[in-house]
Write an enzyme that holds these catalytic residues in place. Structure first.
Site, PDB file in Angstrom:
ATOM      1  N   SER A 232       0.834  -1.210   0.000  1.00 24.87           N
ATOM      2  CA  SER A 232       0.000   0.000   0.000  1.00 24.87           C
ATOM      3  C   SER A 232       0.864   1.253   0.000  1.00 24.87           C
ATOM      4  CB  SER A 232      -0.910   0.016   1.238  1.00 24.87           C
ATOM      5  OG  SER A 232      -1.789  -1.087   1.208  1.00 24.87           O
TER       6      SER A 232
ATOM      7  N   ASN B  82      -6.413  -8.667  -7.812  1.00 24.68           N
ATOM      8  CA  ASN B  82      -6.407  -9.490  -6.610  1.00 24.68           C
ATOM      9  C   ASN B  82      -7.723 -10.221  -6.371  1.00 24.68           C
ATOM     10  OD1 ASN B  82      -6.680  -6.507  -6.229  1.00 24.68           O
ATOM     11  ND2 ASN B  82      -7.571  -7.160  -4.289  1.00 24.68           N
TER      12      ASN B  82
ATOM     13  N   GLN C 174       0.228  -8.817  -6.858  1.00 24.60           N
ATOM     14  CA  GLN C 174      -0.304 -10.170  -7.093  1.00 24.60           C
ATOM     15  C   GLN C 174       0.494 -10.927  -8.151  1.00 24.60           C
ATOM     16  OE1 GLN C 174      -2.811 -11.936  -5.632  1.00 24.60           O
ATOM     17  NE2 GLN C 174      -3.307 -10.304  -4.188  1.00 24.60           N
TER      18      GLN C 174
ATOM     19  N   ALA D  27       5.875  -8.277   0.331  1.00 23.18           N
ATOM     20  CA  ALA D  27       6.449  -9.584   0.706  1.00 23.18           C
ATOM     21  C   ALA D  27       5.403 -10.602   1.142  1.00 23.18           C
ATOM     22  CB  ALA D  27       7.477  -9.392   1.826  1.00 23.18           C
ATOM     23  N   HIS D  28       4.342 -10.125   1.817  1.00 25.99           N
ATOM     24  CA  HIS D  28       3.445 -11.114   2.442  1.00 25.99           C
ATOM     25  C   HIS D  28       2.544 -11.840   1.434  1.00 25.99           C
ATOM     26  CE1 HIS D  28      -0.626  -9.154   2.819  1.00 25.99           C
ATOM     27  NE2 HIS D  28       0.076  -8.063   2.627  1.00 25.99           N
TER      28      HIS D  28
ATOM     29  N   CYS E  16     -20.345  -8.328   4.576  1.00 29.19           N
ATOM     30  CA  CYS E  16     -21.374  -7.841   5.489  1.00 29.19           C
ATOM     31  C   CYS E  16     -20.854  -7.809   6.912  1.00 29.19           C
ATOM     32  CB  CYS E  16     -22.601  -8.743   5.442  1.00 29.19           C
ATOM     33  SG  CYS E  16     -23.333  -8.808   3.816  1.00 29.19           S
TER      34      CYS E  16
HETATM   35  C1  LIG Z   1      -2.297  -7.042  -1.058  1.00 28.96           C
HETATM   36  C2  LIG Z   1      -2.287  -6.044  -2.156  1.00 28.96           C
HETATM   37  C3  LIG Z   1      -1.874  -4.726  -1.939  1.00 28.96           C
HETATM   38  C4  LIG Z   1      -1.489  -4.204  -0.585  1.00 28.96           C
HETATM   39  O1  LIG Z   1      -0.295  -4.735  -0.090  1.00 28.96           O
HETATM   40  P1  LIG Z   1      -0.027  -4.608   1.491  1.00 28.96           P
HETATM   41  O2  LIG Z   1       1.390  -5.031   1.661  1.00 28.96           O
HETATM   42  O3  LIG Z   1      -0.997  -5.541   2.149  1.00 28.96           O
HETATM   43  O4  LIG Z   1      -0.251  -3.190   1.860  1.00 28.96           O
HETATM   44  C5  LIG Z   1      -1.863  -3.865  -3.016  1.00 28.96           C
HETATM   45  N1  LIG Z   1      -2.230  -4.268  -4.231  1.00 28.96           N
HETATM   46  C6  LIG Z   1      -2.632  -5.524  -4.481  1.00 28.96           C
HETATM   47  C7  LIG Z   1      -3.028  -5.912  -5.852  1.00 28.96           C
HETATM   48  C8  LIG Z   1      -2.682  -6.450  -3.445  1.00 28.96           C
HETATM   49  O5  LIG Z   1      -3.116  -7.684  -3.679  1.00 28.96           O
END
Ligand SMILES: *Cc1c(COP(=O)(O)O)cnc(C)c1O
Length: 402
Positions: A72, A151, A179, A200-201, A325
């Site tokens: 982000s 995503n 992604q 990274a995650h 929801c």
């Molecule tokens: C997960 C994701 C993000 C955000 O990454 P974070 O490290 O969670 O802030 C941005 N863009 C896409 C397409 C994502 O899948």
């Protein structure tokens, strides 16, 4: 109970070999990388090794890799940084309607600051049109930001073709490739991108560490001001352990890319085929072929995505739904609306995202159980336009469990 995790698009478990390389930096390798004594120099050296691993993974040079606090942040930096630095040339930005909120909300913020943003529409599969892009480009366009792969629905945009068009016009091109890495080949030179975001995650690394690739010479303002870290472009004491982890995760992602792609795609196709054949009134969202190898996204008529998620969770399966929801939002996914689904249909969405450790056994278990769950939910509760959380279904299902 065994859990089957099918939400790799949300986050991934940290690979054990990634954990192994990062742990020593909490205990012995804690030196501040800016310090000149041995502990500091060792940390600095580890960071530079990780920077090279990431550069190598995307065919960039080390000097073009900047560590951030998340995907982000990378998106925010790319868009705000380019907008601020280049506003004398123009204040027009082009993006799409299906971007991650890190891009969309940043663009909306800039609109409030006097920038103009064109949101390119997508077709029923989630693809943008190159003709639309060409038409949208103006004399005052300073930035095009289009995601590599979506995503939610997994659709892969024609980034190389977009890059050629944008480059020819001399406009700066950013892509959110969060992604893409680990799921598709990512080569910044081949793709003609100027800026590219990573996290990274999503590739079996830890949360809270991102990368922004900035091609050499691209004019950009800082987002985070302070110390001189990251060649004076991104302040804040480096997160050495997570940077080292990201380097290792990126190296693994590229090393095993082909095997992982084939594995995920094989399972994905069995999952999609099973669900489409065994469950009536279901549609596949996203492009049938041009999609991430691990992504499957469906809409089931007459049911809430939330109800499906809760029923799956009870039997040990973790998935995701576009409409949330339970998280207090009645809005269906902006991506599903953008591909033309009515809100009522979009509410019945289910995303299952496969990872490198998912097995064929897992997939068969999910298909078999989903058939039963969907049939039961359809019998129990006709869809309510107000998107209620189906407490009755949840209570009954969990009662059976105990
Ligand atoms: C997960 C994701 C993000 C955000 O990454 P974070 O490290 O969670 O802030 C941005 N863009 C896409 C397409 C994502 O899948």
């Amino acid at each position: 109970m065994k859990r089957i995790y099918l939400d790799h698009a949300a986050t991934t478990p940290v690979d054990p070999s990634v954990v192994e390389v990062m742990l020593p930096f909490f205990t012995e390798g804690y030196g501040n990388p800016s310090s000149i004594y041995a502990e500091g120099r060792a940390a600095k050296k580890a960071i530079e090794a990780a920077r090279l691993q990431i550069a190598t993974a995307i065919n960039a040079s080390s000097s073009e890799i900047y560590f951030t606090g998340s995907g982000s942040e990378s998106d925010n930096w790319a868009i705000k940084g380019i907008a601020m630095k280049n506003q004398a040339k123009g204040k027009h930005i082009i993006t799409t309607t299906i971007e991650h909120h890190a891009v969309l909300h940043t663009c909306e913020y800039l609109e409030k600051q006097g920038f103009e943003v064109t949101y390119l529409p997508v077709d029923e599969y989630g693809l943008i049109s190159l003709e639309d892009l060409k038409k949208a480009i103006r004399k005052d366009t300073i930035l095009v930001t289009i995601m590599f792969a979506n995503n939610e629905i997994g659709t892969v945009e024609p980034i190389k073709a977009i890059g050629e068009i944008v480059k020819e016009k001399g406009i700066i091109f950013h892509t959110d490739a969060v992604q893409a890495l680990g799921n598709l080949p990512v080569d910044v030179k081949d793709l003609n991108v100027d800026l590219l975001s990573l996290s990274a995650h999503k590739i079996y690394g830890p949360k809270g560490i991102g990368v922004l690739y900035i091609r050499k010479g691209v004019p950009i303002d800082n987002l985070i001001h302070g110390g001189a870290q990251e060649r004076r472009k991104r302040a804040g004491t480096e997160n050495t352990a997570e940077i080292v982890a990201f380097g290792k995760a990126a190296e693994l992602a590229v090393q095993h890319l082909e095997d992982n792609m084939i594995h995920m795609k094989t399972l994905r196709d069995v999952l999609i085929k099973g669900i489409m054949e065994k469950i009536p009134q279901v549609r596949l969202n996203g492009h049938p072929e041009q999609r991430l190898p691990g992504n499957a996204n469906f809409c089931f008529d007459y049911i809430e995505g939330e109800s499906i998620l809760l029923s799956l969770d009870i039997i040990g399966i973790a998935g995701s739904s576009g409409s949330a929801c339970t998280s207090g939002s009645l809005d269906p996914s902006h991506v599903l609306l953008a591909i033309g689904l009515p809100a009522g249909v979009a509410h019945g969405s289910l995303r299952l995202s496969i990872g490198k450790n998912t097995t064929m056994e897992d997939i068969h278990y999910v298909v078999d159980n989903l058939v039963v769950i969907i049939e039961r939910l359809r019998k129990m509760s006709p869809i309510d336009a107000n998107c209620p959380i189906d407490d009755a279904v949840f209570a009954k299902a969990s009662h059976h469990q105990h």
